[in-house]
Design a protein around this motif. Structure first.
Motif, mmCIF file in Angstrom:
data_model
loop_
_atom_site.group_PDB
_atom_site.id
_atom_site.type_symbol
_atom_site.label_atom_id
_atom_site.label_comp_id
_atom_site.label_asym_id
_atom_site.label_seq_id
_atom_site.Cartn_x
_atom_site.Cartn_y
_atom_site.Cartn_z
ATOM 1 N N ARG A 44 -49.231 -14.528 63.331
ATOM 2 C CA ARG A 44 -50.280 -14.705 64.352
ATOM 3 C C ARG A 44 -50.830 -13.369 64.836
ATOM 4 O O ARG A 44 -51.819 -13.331 65.553
ATOM 5 N N GLY A 45 -50.183 -12.278 64.436
ATOM 6 C CA GLY A 45 -50.616 -10.965 64.920
ATOM 7 C C GLY A 45 -51.608 -10.272 64.005
ATOM 8 O O GLY A 45 -52.089 -9.195 64.334
ATOM 9 N N ILE A 46 -51.918 -10.864 62.860
ATOM 10 C CA ILE A 46 -52.811 -10.162 61.925
ATOM 11 C C ILE A 46 -54.274 -10.504 62.237
ATOM 12 O O ILE A 46 -54.550 -11.523 62.874
ATOM 13 N N PRO A 47 -55.210 -9.672 61.785
ATOM 14 C CA PRO A 47 -56.622 -10.029 61.992
ATOM 15 C C PRO A 47 -56.924 -11.337 61.270
ATOM 16 O O PRO A 47 -56.372 -11.587 60.194
ATOM 17 N N ASN A 48 -57.763 -12.156 61.833
ATOM 18 C CA ASN A 48 -58.094 -13.479 61.289
ATOM 19 C C ASN A 48 -56.811 -14.248 60.945
ATOM 20 O O ASN A 48 -56.564 -14.599 59.785
ATOM 21 N N PRO A 49 -55.956 -14.482 61.946
ATOM 22 C CA PRO A 49 -54.643 -15.065 61.644
ATOM 23 C C PRO A 49 -54.760 -16.501 61.143
ATOM 24 O O PRO A 49 -55.687 -17.222 61.515
ATOM 25 N N PRO A 50 -53.817 -16.920 60.318
ATOM 26 C CA PRO A 50 -53.851 -18.312 59.861
ATOM 27 C C PRO A 50 -53.406 -19.240 60.994
ATOM 28 O O PRO A 50 -52.619 -18.830 61.845
ATOM 29 N N PRO A 51 -53.898 -20.483 61.013
ATOM 30 C CA PRO A 51 -53.330 -21.435 61.972
ATOM 31 C C PRO A 51 -51.874 -21.704 61.583
ATOM 32 O O PRO A 51 -51.569 -21.803 60.395
ATOM 33 N N ILE A 52 -51.008 -21.755 62.584
ATOM 34 C CA ILE A 52 -49.571 -21.939 62.316
ATOM 35 C C ILE A 52 -49.094 -23.209 63.015
ATOM 36 O O ILE A 52 -49.383 -23.399 64.195
ATOM 37 N N THR A 53 -48.349 -24.033 62.296
ATOM 38 C CA THR A 53 -47.700 -25.195 62.926
ATOM 39 C C THR A 53 -46.194 -24.999 62.879
ATOM 40 O O THR A 53 -45.624 -24.797 61.800
ATOM 41 N N LEU A 54 -45.563 -25.050 64.052
ATOM 42 C CA LEU A 54 -44.106 -24.968 64.127
ATOM 43 C C LEU A 54 -43.560 -26.393 64.078
ATOM 44 O O LEU A 54 -44.012 -27.253 64.840
ATOM 45 N N LEU A 55 -42.628 -26.641 63.171
ATOM 46 C CA LEU A 55 -42.074 -27.999 63.033
ATOM 47 C C LEU A 55 -40.713 -28.047 63.729
ATOM 48 O O LEU A 55 -39.772 -27.368 63.304
ATOM 49 N N PHE A 56 -40.625 -28.808 64.796
ATOM 50 C CA PHE A 56 -39.363 -28.928 65.537
ATOM 51 C C PHE A 56 -38.604 -30.161 65.076
ATOM 52 O O PHE A 56 -39.190 -31.212 64.833
ATOM 53 N N HIS A 57 -37.267 -30.026 64.982
ATOM 54 C CA HIS A 57 -36.430 -31.160 64.566
ATOM 55 C C HIS A 57 -36.149 -32.128 65.696
ATOM 56 O O HIS A 57 -35.809 -33.266 65.463
ATOM 57 N N ARG A 58 -36.155 -31.594 66.907
ATOM 58 C CA ARG A 58 -35.674 -32.414 68.024
ATOM 59 C C ARG A 58 -36.740 -32.538 69.107
ATOM 60 O O ARG A 58 -37.378 -31.537 69.462
ATOM 61 N N PRO A 59 -36.889 -33.764 69.664
ATOM 62 C CA PRO A 59 -37.857 -33.935 70.760
ATOM 63 C C PRO A 59 -37.553 -32.999 71.929
ATOM 64 O O PRO A 59 -38.463 -32.551 72.626
ATOM 65 N N ARG A 60 -36.248 -32.672 72.107
ATOM 66 C CA ARG A 60 -35.880 -31.796 73.216
ATOM 67 C C ARG A 60 -36.577 -30.426 73.107
ATOM 68 O O ARG A 60 -37.019 -29.859 74.091
ATOM 69 N N MET A 61 -36.678 -29.926 71.843
ATOM 70 C CA MET A 61 -37.328 -28.625 71.641
ATOM 71 C C MET A 61 -38.825 -28.720 71.970
ATOM 72 O O MET A 61 -39.408 -27.806 72.549
#
Ligand SMILES: CC(C)(CO)[C@@H](O)C(=O)[O-]
Length: 484
Positions: A63-80
């Motif tokens: 996310r820190g680079i110029p023209n950053p790619p969209p990133i999706t973080l996949l969480f295993h647990r609803p708590r997260m």
């Protein structure tokens, strides 16, 4: 959530991108607006599975680079997911005491599917309600999804979960991966691709493309903040694209191949001792690799290479394999010995009893590696994996990381499953396949597992003390009536 709605578009004019284009007819529209309407653009979204220290570091860096790619973080647990929603929805990386926050991530839920003997096991979402089924694989291979889980395709995935959890994590997104997707595996140890092929993508026709990454950045988690990590040691990420079985062409002039007169045309016979018939029928002989760039493996590699803080470099598959094996040799010594000694990496240095132990282990490790059939056509393997050279490498890493707690010791102390099966366990298994009995590595494997089991027991058996209420003396044992 509709991840596709959030996707960016690529401006890369990549010839390979044509692989995604529908065949244009002679009457295809030619003006620019129509071109973009007809031509599907490359999906730049990168999904990250396993949001531990390495996952956070890679996501934050991208996310820190110029023209950053969209990133999706996949969480295993609803708590997260809940913690993320309640927090600032940012990842924080601390380097040399200075902390940098970055946001703009998308998040999704992907329940890890526990596996047992190679199969997903259905679990209940809510243990108080036995009728509530957790997602599981169904016979027709169409997955049952839990609320909040997506079916949107994943084109680019980076898997940063620890080795023992890769299969269950990957099962949660298998239905979203397709033959043109690319998966980058960032685990310690060896053998993950074989396991994933066997259990998750058995059919080469529908199997995604793979990349492997070796991380040498030292990352620590901060126990009180699940969305931060400390970049403790500057390292590199070595990357390599794996040739895909679909792209392997039969090699008509592979070394050692001859055809019997009048015999079966496909049955090879030996031409000399060095090229005797393949004793490892499951392993490929080194024909032309038949490598093919795909839009997504090219895109992911380019994106990682243009992210300066990762210090990523790309290698050919044989070079990457040798780097993996060097790291394996180091991990085979530092990790289990620090578990047994319950001490920092530097403890194994300047102690002749431990040097002897290291040498005995390295003699087996070197013998196995130097005889691996997949390395037989690579020059200098005998020198590169000589026990003396491996010892120098182990000592160098142990010295450089002398104040660190090894990842295996951290796992064992916390009662988590260790990666020993993919480290010393891999050496023992490959040794068995070649008739080399690695008794010392086998013993170490058993002791580490024994110690991990012992600690898991102790944690399970822990007496659950609860603090006394204000005004009460001392502590009380939960479930026991109060003594006062
Ligand atoms: C090399 C190593 C042992 C250094 O800490 C590291 O790979 C680890 O912790 O696994």
């Amino acid at each position: 959530m509709e991840p596709q709605a959030k996707q960016g578009t690529s401006t890369e004019n990549d010839a390979q991108q044509g692989a995604l284009e529908p065949k244009s007819s002679p009457s295809s529209p030619r003006n620019v607006a129509d071109f973009y309407r007809v031509k599907p653009v490359l999906d730049r979204r990168i999904h990250i599975l396993g949001i531990g220290s390495v996952g956070r570091f890679i996501a934050h860096s991208l996310r820190g680079i110029p023209n950053p790619p969209p990133i999706t973080l996949l969480f295993h647990r609803p708590r997260m997911l809940k913690l993320w929603d309640e927090a600032s929805q940012e990842l924080r990386i601390i380097t040399d005491g200075s902390s940098e926050k970055r946001g703009g991530f998308d998040v999704e839920l992907a329940f890890a599917r526990p596996r047992f003997h190679g199969h997903e096991i259905p679990l209940q979402d809510d243990f108080s309600d036995p009728s509530a089924q957790r997602p599981s694989e169904s016979k027709d291979a169409s997955p049952q999804l839990s609320e909040g889980e997506s079916t949107e395709p994943i084109n680019t995935l980076i898997v940063c979960t620890k080795m023992p959890h890769v299969l269950s994590a990957l099962s949660s997104v298998r239905h979203r991966l397709h033959p043109e997707s690319v998966i980058l595996f960032m685990q310690n140890g060896m053998g993950i691709v074989e396991k994933v092929n066997k259990e998750i993508f058995p059919d080469p026709e529908t199997r995604p493309h793979y990349m492997l990454g070796i991380n040498s950045h030292g990352m620590n988690v901060n126990p009180d903040d699940p969305f931060s990590a400390t970049h403790a040691g500057f390292g590199t990420i070595s990357l390599g694209l794996m040739p895909h079985e679909r792209d392997q062409k039969p090699a008509p002039y592979a070394p050692g191949l001859q055809f019997k007169p009048g015999g079966s045309n496909t049955e090879p016979i030996a031409t000399d001792a060095a090229h005797a018939p393949d004793p490892y029928p499951g392993l490929k002989s080194p024909g032309p690799p038949g490598f093919r760039w795909t839009p997504y493996n090219r895109y992911l590699l380019r994106t990682l290479l243009r992210t300066p803080v990762l210090c990523a470099t790309a290698f050919s598959p044989p070079d990457l394999l040798q780097l993996q094996l060097e790291k394996l040799a180091v991990n085979c010594i530092v990790n289990p010995l620090t578990v047994l000694l319950d001490a920092r990496n530097g403890t194994i240095l300047y102690n002749y009893y431990l040097t002897r132990t290291m040498r005995l282990l390295l003699s087996e490790i070197s013998l196995v590696i130097r005889n691996l059939p997949e390395l037989q056509y690579i020059p200098n393997v005998q020198q590169r994996f000589d026990p003396g050279r491996l010892e120098t490498m182990v000592v160098g890493v142990a010295h450089k990381t002398r104040d660190n707690i090894s990842s295996m010791l951290a796992d064992v102390r916390a009662g988590r499953q260790s990666e020993i099966d993919y480290i010393n366990g891999w050496i023992v298994k490959r040794g068995e396949m070649m008739g080399v009995r690695c008794v010392m590595n086998y013993m170490l494997l058993q002791i580490v597992k024994g110690k991990a089991g012992m600690i898991q027991w102790e944690i399970g058996e822990d007496v659950p003390f609860v603090e006394g209420k204000p005004g009460e003396d001392g502590v009380q044992i939960r479930g026991e009536p109060s003594s006062n």
